[in-house]
Design an enzyme around this catalytic site. Structure first.
Site, mmCIF file in Angstrom:
data_model
loop_
_atom_site.group_PDB
_atom_site.id
_atom_site.type_symbol
_atom_site.label_atom_id
_atom_site.label_comp_id
_atom_site.label_asym_id
_atom_site.label_seq_id
_atom_site.Cartn_x
_atom_site.Cartn_y
_atom_site.Cartn_z
ATOM 1 N N GLU A 105 3.962 -5.336 -6.727
ATOM 2 C CA GLU A 105 4.775 -4.933 -7.875
ATOM 3 C C GLU A 105 5.596 -6.164 -8.213
ATOM 4 O OE1 GLU A 105 7.801 -4.582 -9.518
ATOM 5 O OE2 GLU A 105 8.602 -2.933 -8.296
ATOM 6 N N CYS A 137 13.874 -4.809 -10.691
ATOM 7 C CA CYS A 137 12.626 -5.091 -11.412
ATOM 8 C C CYS A 137 12.566 -4.269 -12.695
ATOM 9 C CB CYS A 137 11.420 -4.841 -10.529
ATOM 10 S SG CYS A 137 11.485 -3.284 -9.658
#
Lengths: 533, 533
Positions: free
Chosen positions: A267, A304
């Protein structure tokens, strides 16, 4: 009663420190180092770790899921038993405030508990049964059954920005263990002490619930070698990673170049665009500015899901929005970033964006100290046209920075959106009716997004089954899998078919009598019923 | 009423033949060529195809699944409407007997029908809903929903050995279309005429069910360039392939080296080991020999599930087994293989195995003609020790050949098994009690197998939900996915989350009122109930 940080590699139930090379934990608030030494793993230790993991696999894979659930719950107990000591060490090593860390620890406990619940309920293995038709023509139909099985040793890299939730007992490690795979953690060098304490909790939990030696190992390194050796080792069957695009892709390439390629679930973050539609901007300019500024500066922007791009059209409300947003940024207090390197990188990437053609800074917050880890929040703006022409402006700046993209009209906005790469999230600010009038734009957004949010900010990743945390490349290396929520376990399993098996040889999940009472697909219908042989 | 073979590229609803280079269809039985010319696609045609597919995607992805089901059913009708002509052409181009081809066509119709049923029922999207808790502390819980969505244009390579079931309207193409993705088929050069006729059926079906131009395209090439350009094109989001290890890995590497890596679902075959336990051998030597010889020579051995390795221990019954097996092989009539290249390769790989240290041929069947496509069945044997020392002996020989591995005892058998690479299938011949006494061996087998069969042969891949057709590397490039059965659709979708959406903007699958009546995971419980907002 204090727990001593060992600073040695956890190879199953043994401590090992073969390598004389050590490193220390950094304290970002003080720009100083703590006294404990952490031994980077040696090549021999990596080999021993993997051999032990492979041996453990053949035993661990056959431990019934409810016992694996006990192991996970024991981990939560042992983590909580570390008490404030753990939070204090985490705060020292990350510079994150205690309240945030307490929340993150709670989330970590929730995550592990959800997997324990999943294992106890049992239906997650997606059992499927097709009963035989011996007299079918032209050929008999065999007895076929299928379920998800573990894959083998899984290597997980701790991430810098979540010392609990994405680290030693986090979103990658929990489901890897839940699925029946031995786990090898490469501790993140930015918080080795928290990792050490957590590893001790996992080891204690494994021992007291009777798990095989090697079900869990954790190795240290402040460089790249140990991680690379783990990814390249033939026993490794999958890799979990949360971090930068560069780091994720390096591991991905390495895994693809093996004789046996293996999946890397990386990710890699994104810029999480926010699109504000004109009518909504007109009626909500101030509120939006407050909400977005709060989201982009939360935790020094070290998420993120931080919204790095905000798209607006040059229309009523824009002036108020810009003004209020700028004021909010100016008011933001400078915050400590996770490491000096992350902070340096933040300024470097931000300055890079500011130097691009047509980019102007709107506001820059003050700085309380000259420390190497103090971030200043800022916001800049650029025209839609410049954005469309310059792919550089799409790059993630990890930290409290956002770029306002001001488009001339809906057509330019659409074109700008169509240039976007894959994202973890995108948010649309608009009422239902206005969104409906922008169907094409909305569909374009969907195409590139793992999660599409209406009238909300992307920060705050809910831990629940409907959360998809991942997205089309380059947000994730594999858009099919989430790293948050129950379905994240699907990364660490594979289906297996059982043809013509005697009932007593089958795993419990597939036996006629359905001893676990789980939901199964029997002859293509979902049911918890038993099967008449 | 005969359908004319066009020999041109199907770019959506248009025919195109820009490239003067053409090739012809080979008739393996006669070692001759048919008259029709097939135009290899030009680079410009590849570009136009992909641009049209991308355009079609934004429309096709939003066509409701029941309409996509109509499209799939229309394909089955149009295929059947081609009548015997299609079977005759297939028989000419592949050398496969008419009865096998009729069966394969029926299987193809079944596959498409199962996907149409899946789309009509609707629950396959794995809808998940978590309802909001606005007053939760410390932060409100948002409304989160999730379902599977299409990914974009999918490129599929027709396979040589199944002109219907793994080709233009087969196991890769059916689910790619069902999921809502435009499809681009690279027709296999070994049966271009069958591909052409099938493409016409698909195009007719697409037109009469109102699908967008570009939902289906098919390009020709008898080399590698067109396939490579399709895999490398930025609009391509996934690749489906069934064929050799070499071919699959070439595509896989190409896809990984793109700026945006994409998944290649390559099913690359295996040797499908059979393990015969001593007691079972003793009591079933003759029967086993008959069954295995029939399985290994079926369809000239041209199945990815062909059992190429048979493990036995040197014990009672072995002599009878070897003798009967050899007699069966000797009796086998020579059969026409799919192409001269496949036949040449078969002899080459078989001879390679025969030349390895310790390998002796037990039987070789006669040959009815000197044609370049006539296979001879054969069986050889080798000791367990030699097998363990020589990885070459694990390589797949695509055709009617099997190698008997005779182990001294259970320990050597176990060691030999532990050396095996990933397999589509493994079969164990033994009664329940005897298998129980070989738990470790059995678990080792499971670890490397996509499907474990007890007392059965691997040939015959049932099309049903519990079939997993795939396996750990190198059997498949991704052990997580099957190419047969309803779950094969999971290769061509990704999950997407919807946060805070107005009910009227949501896809039907996620609306409160559950208008499709599908099974959903609501607050972590499976139900078809509606939701009270």
């Amino acid at each position: 009663m204090s727990t001593v940080i060992q600073g040695k590699n956890y190879i199953g139930y043994s401590l090992s420190a073969e390598n004389p090379y050590t490193f220390k934990a950094y304290v970002p608030v003080d720009d100083a180092y703590l006294k404990d030494d952490f031994h980077a793993a040696s090549p021999g230790e990596v080999m021993r770790t993997m051999e032990l993991a492979q041996k453990a696999f053949l035993e661990y894979a056959y431990i019934p899921p409810p016992q694996r659930a006990n192991f996970l719950m024991a981990i939560t107990e042992e983590i909580l038993a570390l008490g404030d000591e753990l939070l204090e060490r985490a705060s020292l090593e990350t510079g994150l405030p205690a309240v945030r860390l307490a929340g993150e620890r709670a989330r970590t406990i929730t995550q592990l508990t959800q997997f324990a619940d999943l294992l106890r309920e049992g239906s997650w293995v997606e059992a499927s049964i097709d009963t035989p038709i011996p007299d079918r023509l032209p050929a008999p139909k065999p007895d076929l059954r299928k379920m998800l099985v573990p894959i083998g040793p899984v290597v997980v890299f701790g991430s810098s920005n979540f010392p609990f939730a994405y680290s030693v007992a986090g979103v990658d490690t929990g489901p890897a263990l839940a699925a029946g795979n031995p786990l090898i953690v490469k501790a993140h060098a930015a918080h080795p002490g928290v990792s050490d304490l957590t590893a001790q909790a996992v080891v204690k939990a494994a021992k007291r619930t009777g798990m095989p030696d090697g079900v869990f190992s954790m190795l240290y390194d402040d460089g790249f070698e140990v991680g690379a050796s783990l990814v390249k080792h033939p026993y490794t069957k999958a890799v979990g990673f949360t971090g930068s695009f560069k780091g994720g892709m390096a591991l991905y390439k390495m895994a693809q170049e093996r004789e046996e390629p293996i999946p890397v679930f990386a990710e890699m973050g994104s810029v999480n665009p926010i699109i504000i539609l004109p009518e909504y901007l007109k009626s909500n300019a101030e509120n939006l500015a407050h909400t977005l500024a709060a989201s982009v500066t939360l935790g020094a922007g070290q998420f993120c899901t931080n919204p790095g791009l905000v798209f607006v059209t040059n229309s009523d409300g824009l002036e108020t929005f810009e003004k209020t947003y700028s004021e909010e940024i100016l008011k933001t207090e400078s915050a400590t970033m996770l490491t000096a390197g992350i902070c340096r990188n933040f300024y470097h990437l931000r300055d890079d964006i500011l130097q691009q053609s047509g980019v102007t800074e709107l506001a820059l917050s003050g700085r309380t100290s000259e420390s190497k880890t103090q971030s200043q929040a800022s916001v800049a703006k650029v025209s839609g046209r410049e954005f469309i022409e310059n792919p550089k402006l799409q790059e993630e700046v990890f930290g409290p920075f956002s770029l306002l993209v001001v488009c001339d009209d809906a057509a330019e906005l659409s074109l700008a959106i169509s240039q976007l790469k894959g994202q973890l999230t995108t948010s649309v600010m608009g009422e239902s009716e206005e969104i409906r009038r922008h169907t094409a734009l909305f569909q374009n957004l969907s195409r590139i997004s793992g999660r599409v949010i209406i009238r909300g900010v992307p920060t705050g990743v809910e831990v629940c089954p409907s959360m998809h945390h991942g997205g089309p490349f380059p947000a994730s290396s594999d858009a099919k899998f989430t790293s948050v929520g129950r379905h994240s376990i699907l990364r660490f399993v594979r289906p297996q078919s059982y043809q013509g098996w005697d009932n007593d040889l089958l795993p419990d999940e597939l036996k006629n009598e359905n001893p676990l009472g789980i939901m199964r697909l029997v002859n293509n219908k979902e049911t918890r019923d038993t099967i008449q042989p």
